[in-house]
Design an enzyme around this catalytic site. Structure first.
Site, short mmCIF file in Angstrom:
data_model
loop_
_atom_site.label_atom_id
_atom_site.label_comp_id
_atom_site.label_asym_id
_atom_site.label_seq_id
_atom_site.Cartn_x
_atom_site.Cartn_y
_atom_site.Cartn_z
N ARG A 1 0.75 -1.19 0.09
CA ARG A 1 0.07 -0.12 0.20
C ARG A 1 0.78 1.27 -0.22
O ARG A 1 2.02 1.26 0.50
CB ARG A 1 -1.19 0.01 1.15
CG ARG A 1 -0.14 0.11 2.59
CD ARG A 1 -1.02 0.10 3.74
NE ARG A 1 -1.82 1.38 3.82
CZ ARG A 1 -2.12 2.20 4.93
NH1 ARG A 1 -1.58 1.80 5.98
NH2 ARG A 1 -2.73 3.21 4.92
N ALA B 1 -5.03 3.78 11.51
CA ALA B 1 -6.13 4.68 11.71
C ALA B 1 -6.71 4.80 13.10
O ALA B 1 -7.39 5.97 13.05
CB ALA B 1 -7.15 4.10 10.55
N HIS C 1 4.48 5.93 14.28
CA HIS C 1 3.58 6.17 13.21
C HIS C 1 4.96 6.31 12.08
O HIS C 1 5.93 6.95 12.42
CB HIS C 1 2.97 7.34 13.24
CG HIS C 1 1.78 7.28 14.07
ND1 HIS C 1 0.52 6.27 13.66
CD2 HIS C 1 1.46 7.70 15.24
CE1 HIS C 1 -0.34 6.51 14.50
NE2 HIS C 1 0.15 7.20 15.47
N ARG D 1 0.11 15.38 7.30
CA ARG D 1 -0.62 14.89 6.43
C ARG D 1 -2.10 15.48 6.54
O ARG D 1 -2.22 16.60 6.79
CB ARG D 1 -0.89 13.34 6.79
CG ARG D 1 0.47 12.60 6.42
CD ARG D 1 0.72 11.01 6.23
NE ARG D 1 -0.35 10.56 5.48
CZ ARG D 1 -0.77 9.51 5.42
NH1 ARG D 1 -0.28 8.74 6.60
NH2 ARG D 1 -1.59 8.81 4.59
#
Length: 161
Positions: free
Chosen positions: A17, A76, A99, A106
């Protein structure tokens, strides 16, 4: 010393991803590097990954009485989960939040962090190397806790005559 590494949703897809954000390393490779560091430093390490919030809460709770520290990437759920936050707070163990990306650079919704206030520390934006930094940090925290406990024992011991 035992450290439990808890990985949240979609981290099982690392290496696949959004490589432009998360890089090409797979979760298994990150875990292999962490295990090598743990072995070199006489740390027992356990890995857990789930895409389900309740399973992550359960795993955090299982750490109570079984682990000395937690390294967690809630992914998330960092931005939404009061349940994970409460579990971390409840167990009272040192917890380091990791993270891979710099969540502060972001999207706006990623700047809300439910987990950080109950964690001992946070490592953000160092890519997979952040997990190594978390291991070093946990080792330091554990050393300081052990030294404080030893000092407390010495202070409680009756003076030798």
């Amino acid at each position: 010393m035992k450290v439990v590494v808890i990985q949240g949703p979609n981290l099982n897809m690392l290496g696949v991803r959004e490589q432009n954000i998360y890089g090409p390393m797979k979760l298994e490779q990150i875990h292999a590097q962490m295990k090598e560091f743990a072995t070199q430093n006489n740390i027992e390490i356990e890995f857990f990954q789930s895409n389900l919030e309740g399973e992550i809460v359960d795993k955090v709770q299982e750490c109570y009485g079984d682990a000395d520290g937690i390294i967690i990437n809630a992914a998330a759920y960092t931005h939404t989960s009061i349940a994970i936050r409460d579990a971390i707070s409840a167990v009272g163990l040192p917890a380091i939040e990791v993270h891979i990306s710099n969540i502060h650079r972001r999207e706006e919704f990623r700047k809300e962090n439910m987990i950080a206030p109950v964690c001992t520390s946070s490592v953000v934006g160092f890519g997979p190397f952040g997990y190594h930094l978390a291991m070093v940090g946990m080792l330091q925290i554990m050393s300081e806790m052990q030294a404080a406990q030893e000092m407390q024992k010495q202070q409680q011991a009756p003076a030798a005559k």
